[in-house]
Design an enzyme around this catalytic site. Structure first.
Site, PDB file in Angstrom:
ATOM      1  N   SER A 164     -11.025  -0.762   2.722  1.00  0.00           N
ATOM      2  CA  SER A 164     -10.294  -0.821   4.006  1.00  0.00           C
ATOM      3  C   SER A 164      -9.936   0.598   4.424  1.00  0.00           C
ATOM      4  O   SER A 164      -9.316   1.329   3.657  1.00  0.00           O
ATOM      5  CB  SER A 164      -8.998  -1.611   3.855  1.00  0.00           C
ATOM      6  N   GLU A 170      -5.425   4.115   5.558  1.00  0.00           N
ATOM      7  CA  GLU A 170      -5.146   3.872   4.137  1.00  0.00           C
ATOM      8  C   GLU A 170      -5.705   5.012   3.292  1.00  0.00           C
ATOM      9  O   GLU A 170      -5.126   5.392   2.280  1.00  0.00           O
ATOM     10  CB  GLU A 170      -5.776   2.530   3.709  1.00  0.00           C
ATOM     11  N   ARG A 198       0.838  -1.216   0.000  1.00  0.00           N
ATOM     12  CA  ARG A 198       0.000   0.000   0.000  1.00  0.00           C
ATOM     13  C   ARG A 198       0.871   1.264   0.000  1.00  0.00           C
ATOM     14  O   ARG A 198       0.529   2.274   0.635  1.00  0.00           O
ATOM     15  CB  ARG A 198      -0.945   0.023   1.218  1.00  0.00           C
TER      16      ARG A 198
END
Ligand code: FAD
Ligand code: EPU
Length: 342
Positions: free
Chosen positions: A236, A336, A162
Site C-alpha cells: 500500500s 505509508e 500504521r
C-alpha cells in the site's frame, strides 16, 4: 561488517528504484552497529534499511544506508506463553512460517508481509485483523538521543494504525536491533476479517489451526497483491484515511457503497483504494523517457514500477493521485512509504 562507497540500491528496495547512496554499511550485531555509528561520515546522516519494502528512494542519497542484518530466532516457553525473540534483520515472513510450524498462535494472520523483524514495529504492521501491537512484548535498540541500548515495552511503543513512536518522537534516532513477541500454544483463531470469512465460506471449511489461517492469508494475498520479485512495488503506497464520523457521513451520502469501519465512537476508516479507483487511477500508466510507472490493475492502493521508473516518477504519480482524491473527496491521503533522498 561491510562498508561500500557509491553503492547502488536497486536490489535493496522492492520498488526496484535504481538509486545510489554515498555510503552503504551492513551490520550483523549490536557491536557492529556501534562501530558504524562511531564513524562521523555515517553518524552525520544515515537511514536504517531492512528489506526496503516500504521505502521510496527518490534521488541519490548523500548519507549512509545502514542495512540491518542481525540474525536470530529463539523461543522460550512459560506454560502456554511463548516468548519469541527475533534479530532485527530476520525476515518477517520466515519468522511467521517457523512460528506456525511450531504451532504457536499470534502472527499467522501476518503471513507474507515482506520486510525485516526490526522494521515490523516501526509502522505497526497489520493485515487480516491483526497488528504487531497485539503480540509485541518488547523492542530493543540503540537510542542515539541517550547513546544507550534500551528496551521499550509495548506501551512505550505508542502504537496506532500504521504508527508508533519510531515514526514520531524517535524517528531517525532509534535503531531496532531485536524484538520479542508474546505468542501462545493455546489455540486462538482470528478469522473475523471479512476477506478471511469469505475465503472459508467459499472453501466450505472452518479454520482449525494457525496453519489454516496462514494458508488462507497467503492465498488471498497472492490473488491481489503483486509479487515484488515480478513487479516492483511497496505494498500500500498510502495509508487508509481515518475521518471524523461527520466527514465520513458526508461521503457516505454521496457514495452509498463506500466501505467503512468504525475506529472508535467518533472516527471511521475508509479504504484509500476505493477513492483512488473512483478517481479513475486503477490501472493508470504514466510514461516518461521510455520509463513507466503505474497503479496496479487489481489493487488501486499499490503503485507499480513497470519499467525502470525513477523515484521522482513514482512521487509525481503519488502527488497526482493525492491532488485528485483531495479535489474529488476532500480527503488528503498520507503516504505509508518512507521517502528517502528527497
Ligand atoms: P524498510 O522498507 O527497509 O524500512 C521501512 C521504514 O522502517 C524506514 O523508515 C526505515 O528507516 C525503518 N526501519 C527499518 N528497519 C528499522 C530498524 N531496525 N530500526 C529502526 N527503523 C527501521 N505492511 C503492512 O503493515 N501490512 C501489509 O499487509 C503489508 N503488505 C505488503 C505487501 C507488499 C507486496 C509489500 C512490498 C509491502 C507490504 N507492506 C505491508 C509494507 C512493508 O512490508 C512493511 O512496512 C515492512 O515492515 C517493512 O519492512 P522492511 O524491513 O522492508 O523496512
Ligand atoms: N478496494 C477498491 N479498489 C481496489 C482495491 C480495494 O475499491 O482496487 C476497496 C474494496 O472495497 C475493499 C477495500 O478497498 O473491500 C479494502 O481492500 P483490501 O482488503 O485489499 O485492503 P486495503 O485496505 O487496500 C489494507 C492494508 C494492507 C493489508 C490489507 C489486509 C493499509 C494501508 N493497507 O489494504 O496492508 O494487507 O488491508 O488487511 O492499511 C500495506 O500496508 O502495505 C498493506 C498491503
Amino acid at each position: 561488517m561491510l562498508v561500500s562507497e557509491n553503492f547502488n540500491l536497486k536490489k535493496y528496495n522492492t520498488l526496484g528504484i535504481d538509486a545510489t547512496t554515498r555510503w552503504f554499511a551492513a551490520f550483523e550485531s549490536e557491536e557492529e552497529l556501534l562501530v558504524l555509528l562511531d564513524k562521523p561520515e555515517i553518524r552525520e546522516k544515515f537511514h536504517v534499511l531492512g528489506e526496503g519494502s516500504n521505502v521510496l528512494f527518490c534521488n541519490a542519497f548523500d548519507g549512509a544506508i545502514l542495512h540491518n542484518r542481525i540474525p536470530g530466532f529463539a523461543a522460550t516457553s512459560e506454560g502456554s506463553n511463548v516468548f519469541l525473540t527475533l534479530g532485527g534483520g530476520y525476515k518477517w515472513h520466515s519468522a511467521v512460517e517457523r512460528s506456525v510450524a511450531s504451532n504457536y498462535y499470534g502472527i499467522e494472520n501476518l503471513a507474507l508481509i515482506p520486510g525485516s523483524a526490526g522494521a515490523a514495529p516501526v509502522q505497526n504492521i497489520g493485515a487480516y485483523g491483526v497488528e504487531i501491537k497485539d503480540v509485541l512484548y518488547s523492542a530493543r535498540g540503540f537510542n542515539l538521543k541517550t547513546a544507550k541500548f534500551e528496551t521499550l515495552s509495548n506501551a512505550d511503543c505508542r502504537f496506532g494504525y500504521r504508527d508508533s513512536i519510531f515514526k514520531t518522537e524517535l524517528r531517525g534516532c532509534f535503531v531496532i536491533t531485536q524484538i520479542t513477541l508474546l505468542l501462545s500454544t493455546e489455540k486462538k483463531i482470528r478469522a473475523d476479517y471479512s476477506a478471511l470469512q469469505n475465503y472459508f465460506e467459499k472453501v466450505g471449511t472452518l479454520p482449525q489451526s494457525a496453519q489454516d489461517i496462514f494458508d488462507a492469508v497467503c492465498a488471498i494475498r497472492r490473488s491481489k497483491l503483486p509479487d515484488p520479485r515480478e513487479i516492483g512495488n511497496a505494498g500500500s503506497f498510502f495509508k487508509n484515511p481515518v475521518l471524523s464520523r461527520e466527514q465520513a457521513e458526508v461521503l457516505l451520502n454521496q457514495f452509498a457503497d463506500l466501505p467503512n469501519y468504525a475506529v472508535d465512537s467518533t472516527h471511521v476508516k475508509i479504504p484509500a483504494a476505493y477513492l483512488i479507483e473512483r478517481a479513475g487511477f486503477k490501472g493508470a500508466v504514466r510514461e516518461k523517457n521510455g520509463r513507466r510507472v503505474g497503479v496496479h490493475a487489481r489493487q488501486a492502493l499499490v503503485l507499480v514500477n513497470t519499467l525502470n521508473a525513477t523515484g521522482e516518477m513514482v512521487l509525481e504519480l503519488a502527488e497526482e493521485i493525492r491532488a485528485k482524491v483531495h479535489e474529488l473527496f476532500g480527503v488528503l491521503l498520507e503516504m505509508e512509504v518512507s521517502v528517502v533522498g528527497y
